[in-house]
Design a protein around this motif. Structure first.
Motif, mmCIF file in Angstrom:
data_model
loop_
_atom_site.group_PDB
_atom_site.id
_atom_site.type_symbol
_atom_site.label_atom_id
_atom_site.label_comp_id
_atom_site.label_asym_id
_atom_site.label_seq_id
_atom_site.Cartn_x
_atom_site.Cartn_y
_atom_site.Cartn_z
ATOM 1 N N PHE A 118 -0.688 -4.238 3.804
ATOM 2 C CA PHE A 118 -1.886 -4.977 4.193
ATOM 3 C C PHE A 118 -1.700 -6.491 4.119
ATOM 4 O O PHE A 118 -2.663 -7.244 4.269
ATOM 5 C CB PHE A 118 -3.059 -4.548 3.294
ATOM 6 N N SER A 119 -0.472 -6.921 3.850
ATOM 7 C CA SER A 119 -0.269 -8.359 3.595
ATOM 8 C C SER A 119 -0.576 -9.216 4.820
ATOM 9 O O SER A 119 -0.856 -10.396 4.692
ATOM 10 C CB SER A 119 1.168 -8.606 3.136
ATOM 11 N N CYS A 158 3.269 -7.820 -3.078
ATOM 12 C CA CYS A 158 2.733 -8.126 -1.740
ATOM 13 C C CYS A 158 3.841 -8.036 -0.692
ATOM 14 O O CYS A 158 3.572 -7.789 0.480
ATOM 15 C CB CYS A 158 2.128 -9.529 -1.697
ATOM 16 N N ALA A 188 -8.286 -8.505 -5.458
ATOM 17 C CA ALA A 188 -6.874 -8.627 -5.051
ATOM 18 C C ALA A 188 -6.111 -9.323 -6.165
ATOM 19 O O ALA A 188 -6.572 -10.335 -6.693
ATOM 20 C CB ALA A 188 -6.780 -9.440 -3.770
ATOM 21 N N THR A 189 -5.000 -8.774 -6.581
ATOM 22 C CA THR A 189 -4.166 -9.415 -7.614
ATOM 23 C C THR A 189 -2.763 -9.604 -7.038
ATOM 24 O O THR A 189 -1.883 -8.771 -7.256
ATOM 25 C CB THR A 189 -4.115 -8.559 -8.899
ATOM 26 N N PRO A 190 -2.575 -10.674 -6.280
ATOM 27 C CA PRO A 190 -1.293 -10.841 -5.594
ATOM 28 C C PRO A 190 -0.118 -10.972 -6.563
ATOM 29 O O PRO A 190 -0.271 -11.515 -7.662
ATOM 30 C CB PRO A 190 -1.475 -12.129 -4.787
ATOM 31 N N CYS A 194 -4.437 -9.605 4.437
ATOM 32 C CA CYS A 194 -4.992 -9.870 3.108
ATOM 33 C C CYS A 194 -4.806 -11.357 2.799
ATOM 34 O O CYS A 194 -3.685 -11.831 2.651
ATOM 35 C CB CYS A 194 -4.286 -9.009 2.067
ATOM 36 N N CYS A 228 -2.410 -3.618 -7.865
ATOM 37 C CA CYS A 228 -3.392 -4.441 -7.142
ATOM 38 C C CYS A 228 -4.569 -3.549 -6.753
ATOM 39 O O CYS A 228 -4.431 -2.670 -5.900
ATOM 40 C CB CYS A 228 -2.762 -5.056 -5.900
ATOM 41 N N GLY A 271 -3.029 -12.112 -0.531
ATOM 42 C CA GLY A 271 -1.600 -11.754 -0.492
ATOM 43 C C GLY A 271 -0.821 -12.690 0.387
ATOM 44 O O GLY A 271 0.277 -13.142 0.021
ATOM 45 N N CYS A 322 3.669 -4.708 0.739
ATOM 46 C CA CYS A 322 2.330 -4.158 0.954
ATOM 47 C C CYS A 322 2.031 -4.088 2.452
ATOM 48 O O CYS A 322 2.254 -5.051 3.193
ATOM 49 C CB CYS A 322 1.309 -5.044 0.235
ATOM 50 N N LYS A 351 -7.055 -4.142 -4.930
ATOM 51 C CA LYS A 351 -7.395 -4.251 -3.502
ATOM 52 C C LYS A 351 -6.515 -3.304 -2.671
ATOM 53 O O LYS A 351 -6.984 -2.623 -1.766
ATOM 54 C CB LYS A 351 -7.209 -5.713 -3.067
ATOM 55 N N ARG A 352 -5.257 -3.264 -3.037
ATOM 56 C CA ARG A 352 -4.336 -2.384 -2.304
ATOM 57 C C ARG A 352 -4.747 -0.917 -2.491
ATOM 58 O O ARG A 352 -4.683 -0.106 -1.580
ATOM 59 C CB ARG A 352 -2.913 -2.611 -2.835
ATOM 60 N N TRP A 403 -7.702 -0.142 -0.220
ATOM 61 C CA TRP A 403 -7.357 0.057 1.191
ATOM 62 C C TRP A 403 -6.455 1.281 1.398
ATOM 63 O O TRP A 403 -6.350 1.804 2.490
ATOM 64 C CB TRP A 403 -6.683 -1.205 1.736
HETATM 65 S S1 SF4 Z 1 -1.139 -8.132 0.029
HETATM 66 FE FE1 SF4 Z 1 -0.926 -8.304 -2.159
HETATM 67 S S2 SF4 Z 1 -2.925 -8.914 -2.838
HETATM 68 FE FE2 SF4 Z 1 -3.196 -8.142 -0.794
HETATM 69 S S3 SF4 Z 1 -3.685 -6.013 -1.056
HETATM 70 FE FE3 SF4 Z 1 -1.509 -6.114 -0.794
HETATM 71 S S4 SF4 Z 1 -0.732 -6.224 -2.877
HETATM 72 FE FE4 SF4 Z 1 -2.866 -6.703 -2.980
#
Ligand code: SF4
Length: 1021
Positions: A1006-1007, A1001, A995-997, A1010, A803, A1013, A1004, A805-806, A809
């Motif tokens: 950051f879920s 996730c 972001a490619t959920p 996000c 991902c 996610g 993750c 986006k991950r 961050w």
């Molecule tokens: S929650 Fe999912 S989509 Fe969002 S940053 Fe984390 S891995 Fe990526």
């Protein structure tokens, strides 16, 4: 099928009919293998199915060994659903509660408190109420007595209520007061929803005796029950087993009363002695008994000693004697009597060196102590000779110098009023102050405390406060002011570093900031390995520990360590964990049960030391914390205690002596080939010692010793002075730190110092070795011009592939990450594997980000290292270990670190990445293998050589067993991998991070914020 070929007496046990049977198995008689073959026999002849057998033993380690033997003997039992159930005695009771606990008011997921926490809770309840009848000047001791009482009552299926009596005898009154504390403890456990080990058995017994039909239901699951180490069970455990498996059920109990060394924690020799009566045959006749008397472990001379030791028992077990196997070698027994403990320790080091020169590995020579306080002298002598040692008893570990220093720092960080710890640090090798230097500090404290002597509410000033107010302390030399100032600076740094970090991280910070690792690295090879093993063991302790309530705080951990320092506490109960490194294990006899070595040293065989003298008679008439005999379930086998105190003491002394001789029997039977006993006139105290009866027994089996000391003479005067302001090392008269700092401006200084000290040869050899190491490092890869702008890691690329986006961050616009125990466990697994492969590893380098810990956060399991040890990888020596690389990819640098590269055939490399979790179908991880394969061909490993063939493997250690996912790499595979890496890096550099959920996730950090996610998670719950 196993290749174990049974002897005649083993054959008789294996083929004994399916009925209750007792097997008296001498030390080293192959009891585990025989039990496994008994089971195999009935499975093979169709009498039982593997899943209808139950094996129960005492420790998890023994359960693991039994399970392994059973798998070898009954291969079908390795298939899923056909496994033999193997557990521990406590595990069996816990299993019953987990299944049926609600019937006796115990929730299914009830938590069990360890003996250490039991004491903690008891201390709490003692402190919570007025206890006028108890002497609370030493609350810790009262807590120990209550804990012991609680445990003994449980061992006999009793509770605190049974203790109360109407008598106004002072002993009975104090016992009532202890029972009060116990009842408060029982209420506290109920409030917390926890049980202790004694409760497990008491509650499980209530379960099967109070609920009709339940015992039958459980019994119907099995057709054969094997009870291992039965001599260590307590009467409560016996009654639990009897209520389920009595009345003719085929129970085979194996044990050796001569090895009962745990009476003080409840083991009852009565269980084994009267097994026939407790578990009669179907018609009511007592169960039969068979013997395994041939030892397959010990040579003849050791068997002779073992039988002589058994001969000292007033109440030996059912075996007449143990016998050597027919082809046993002669074996060796050596003894030596020295003037002082120091001379004795030097003699032990001599012998160890001699035996090692003759081919015995260090790890095959153990030193067993009756008390861990005897360890320091021997440890120091071995280390001084350059012999690697491993202190395997936790109590002993806390006395190892490098651990003592770390412990002292933790103590003053957790308890600033701990003057002993502070003095230890200030007078240690770093600050090298003398006690005289500290006198002005304590004078300053005394003066402050005198200001308001009558104010009982005033809190006294602590020594550390004098350090804090250094400028106002009179009488310090300028050198002392400088050194204490240095200490104060470091203390303040550590205080702020200690905020909000885990215990193990705090330990690492202390080791790092106090410069322990460079000091350890500066040691000779053997001393370095010893120091590292001991520090790792302490770090393991800090990592594994978690309190019953609340966060794992430093003060609570310090309390826990105090309990470990007590030999009778929980930490000393189980068999020692020995790393397997080539170092001599040092441990107490109690921790050595179940282990064996080629050579065993038994030091301090002095009168009243080993066997030890009675410290306190276990007399229920005079000691309130001893359970009255009338409340015990083994009363029938105990001698009636007469009213006359002397006669009572004679009986109790006999019981104590038997316990000591059994401990001695365990100690001598740990040696396969060579047994070495020693002692000295002066091992502390004001009078010279004489040899103990145990020493004499060994001495009778040993040849004459011409170097024996026969005159106690005067006590030794070589006790080290506590005032040690002298620099410890003559090569660095101003201390090595100063020399180190001076070397930065004058690189020739080390050589100058070494030559001046006459150490030219050692210096040259060290320099040569360093040169060779440097020559072996991989060459840096070619660098592209202007490439430095973008750097990432293999972990970063894998994150990006999963991902973008991950990745953003985590690596670009970094956001805070949640601390991850799984990731730490992953890093810990890698550290252990590296230690296993390499022998040593710089621990200060180890943090979560040190290894390529891709995916470790999902499902890392604590016992992954055990799976590694059982895997094919543990047996092989890797070509490369933790090999770092720095690849040029699409104009960027990508750094990584390969766990291990094996070379199963010349030119053929298997690149292995160990995972502490389970396999997943996450494709992004494949990037890791691609990067490693490319690095293997381009990074110039192993002096620049490239392999002819490559295989890349993920080894998952978090599944039920090892799961390998591997691929063979060819030219096309490599080209695709290269292209894929180039593409990923180009995309990562582009600055767009969509972001490619996905399932990723779920793990993750950051879920929670996000949106993409969180949406995916909601739809895919
Ligand atoms: S929650 Fe999912 S989509 Fe969002 S940053 Fe984390 S891995 Fe990526």
């Amino acid at each position: 099928m196993t290749t174990f070929s049974p002897s005649a007496e083993q054959y008789a046990v294996i083929h004994h009919p399916l009925e209750p049977l007792r097997v008296a198995a001498g030390a080293g008689s192959g009891k585990t293998g025989t039990m496994a073959l008994r089971l195999a026999h009935f499975v093979t002849n169709g009498s039982i199915e593997p899943e209808q057998a139950l094996g129960i033993t005492f420790t998890n380690k023994a359960a693991g060994e039994l399970a392994e033997r059973v798998r070898l003997a009954v291969p079908v039992a390795a298939s899923e659903g056909r496994e033999v159930e193997i557990t521990t005695y406590h595990g069996f009771a816990h299993g019953l509660l987990a299944e049926f606990g609600p019937l006796v008011g115990v929730p299914r997921g009830v938590r069990i408190v360890t003996p250490g926490y039991t004491r903690q809770l008891i201390r709490d309840v003692i402190g919570a109420g007025p206890r006028p009848l108890l002497d609370l000047t030493q609350p810790g001791r009262v807590a120990d007595r209550v804990a012991r009482l609680a445990s003994t009552l449980g061992d006999h299926l009793r509770s605190a209520a049974d203790l109360f009596s109407e008598s106004d005898d002072p002993v009975a009154l104090e016992r009532n007061a202890l029972a009060d504390v116990l009842q408060a403890y029982e209420r506290r456990k109920a409030a917390l929803g926890v049980v202790d080990f004694a409760d497990l058995v008491t509650l499980a017994h209530r379960l099967v005796t109070e609920h009709e039909g339940l015992a039958e239901r459980i019994r119907e699951r099995y057709r054969l029950v094997l009870l291992d180490e039965y001599q260590d069970t307590n009467p409560g455990q016996r009654e639990l087993l009897r209520s389920i498996f009595g009345e003719g059920f085929p129970v085979t109990a194996v044990g050796d009363t001569d090895q009962t060394i745990y009476e003080w924690r409840g083991a009852s020799p009565d269980n084994f002695e009267r097994f026939g009566m407790h578990f009669p045959r179907a018609g009511g006749a007592p169960a039969e008994s068979r013997n395994l008397s041939v030892t397959w472990r010990n040579d003849r001379a050791i068997v002779t000693v073992a039988n002589a030791v058994r001969g000292q028992l007033h109440a030996p077990g059912p075996l007449a004697s143990i016998e050597a196997r027919p082809d046993a070698a002669g074996g060796t027994v050596l003894t030596h009597w020295a003037h002082s403990a120091r001379v004795e320790a030097a003699w032990i080091a001599d012998q160890a060196e001699r035996l090692h020169a003759g081919g015995t590995p260090w790890r095959e020579m153990a030193v067993l102590f009756r008390k861990h306080r005897q360890m320091a002298e021997v440890r120091d002598a071995l280390v001084a000779r350059g012999i690697p040692v491993e202190v395997a008893s936790l109590g002993g570990l806390l006395e190892v110098p490098e651990v003592v220093d770390l412990h002292a720092w933790l103590r003053i960080l957790g308890r600033p009023d701990d003057a002993v710890a502070l003095a230890r640090i200030l007078t240690g090798s770093t600050y090298r102050l003398g006690l005289g230097d500290l006198a002005p500090l304590s004078g300053w404290v005394r003066k402050r405390n005198r200001v308001e002597p009558d104010d009982e509410t005033a809190i006294g000033w602590a020594l550390l406060e004098a350090v804090d107010e250094l400028e106002s302390v009179d009488g310090l030399s300028s050198e002392a002011v400088f050194r204490i100032g240095e200490f104060r600076r470091l203390y303040r740094t550590l205080l702020s570093a200690a905020q909000g970090v885990s215990l193990v991280d705090l330990c690492r910070v202390v080791l790092d900031q106090t410069g322990t690792w460079p000091e350890v690295d500066a040691l000779e090879d053997a001393a370095r390995l010893s120091a590292r093993l001991n520090l790792y063991r302490f770090l393991d302790l800090a990592e594994e520990w978690s309190p019953l309530e609340g966060a794992p705080s430093l003060p609570a951990f310090l309390d826990h360590l105090e309990l470990l320092a007590d030999e009778a506490s929980s930490g000393e109960l189980d068999t020692a964990r020995v790393s397997g490194e080539d170092a001599m294990p040092l441990l107490t006899v109690h921790r050595a049960k179940g282990l064996e070595w080629d050579v065993v040293f038994l030091p301090a065989l002095c009168h009243d030391v080993f066997p030890s003298r009675v410290i306190q008679y276990e007399d229920p008439v005079t000691v309130p914390s001893v359970v009255p005999h009338g409340l015990r379930l083994d009363t029938a086998s105990l001698c009636a205690l007469p009213d006359d105190p002397d006669q009572r003491r004679a009986i109790l002394r006999q019981a104590h002596d038997d316990q000591e001789w059994r401990t001695a029997y365990v100690a001598v039977t740990r040696a396969r080939h060579t047994l070495v006993g020693s002692g000295a006139y002066w091992i502390g105290g004001t009078k010279p010692r004489s040899p103990s009866r145990l020493f004499e027994i060994l001495d009778e089996a040993a040849g004459p010793d011409p170097r024996r000391c026969s005159d106690p003479g005067a006590p030794p005067t070589d006790t080290p002075s506590v005032r040690s302001a002298e620099a410890p090392d003559p090569v660095f008269p101003t201390g090595w730190r100063t020399a180190f700092a001076a070397t930065i401006t004058d690189p020739t200084l080390p050589e100058t110092l070494a030559r001046a000290a006459g150490l030219s040869a050692a210096y040259d050899a060290g320099v040569d070795q360093l040169r060779m190491m440097l020559a072996g490092l991989p060459e840096p890869g070619p660098r592209d011009a202007g490439e430095a702008a973008f750097r990432t890691s293999v972990t970063g690329l894998v994150t990006f592939a999963g991902c973008p986006k991950r990745f953003q961050w985590s690596e670009i616009d970094r956001l805070p990450r949640r601390p991850s125990p799984s990731a730490r466990r992953g890093a810990e697994l890698h550290r252990r594997i590296e230690l296993h492969n390499r022998g040593t590893v710089a621990l200060d380098d180890v943090d979560d980000g040190f290894y390529d810990s891709v995916g470790e956060a999902s499902g890392a399991v604590p016992d992954a290292f055990a799976r590694y040890k059982a895997s094919r990888f543990a047996e092989s020596r890797p070509l490369l270990i933790e090999a770092p690389f720095d690849l040029s990819v699409a104009g960027a640098r990508v750094a990584g670190r390969i766990d291990a590269v094996y070379e199963p055939a010349p030119g053929s490399w298997e690149i292995v990445d160990f995972k502490s979790g389970r396999p997943t179908d996450d494709d992004s991880r494949h990037v890791q293998l691609e990067a490693y394969a490319v690095a293997a061909t381009e990074a110039g490993f192993h002096g620049g050589s490239s392999p002819d063939r490559i295989r890349v493997t993920f080894a998952y250690l978090g599944a039920d067993g090892l799961v390998e996912v591997g691929e063979d790499v060819d030219e096309a595979w490599l080209a695709d991998a290269r292209n894929h890496l180039n593409r990923l890096v180009a995309e990562a550099r582009s600055g767009t991070y969509p972001a490619t959920p996905s399932a990723g996730c779920r793990h993750c950090d950051f879920s929670r914020f996000c949106t993409a996610g969180a949406g995916w998670l909601e739809q895919n719950q």
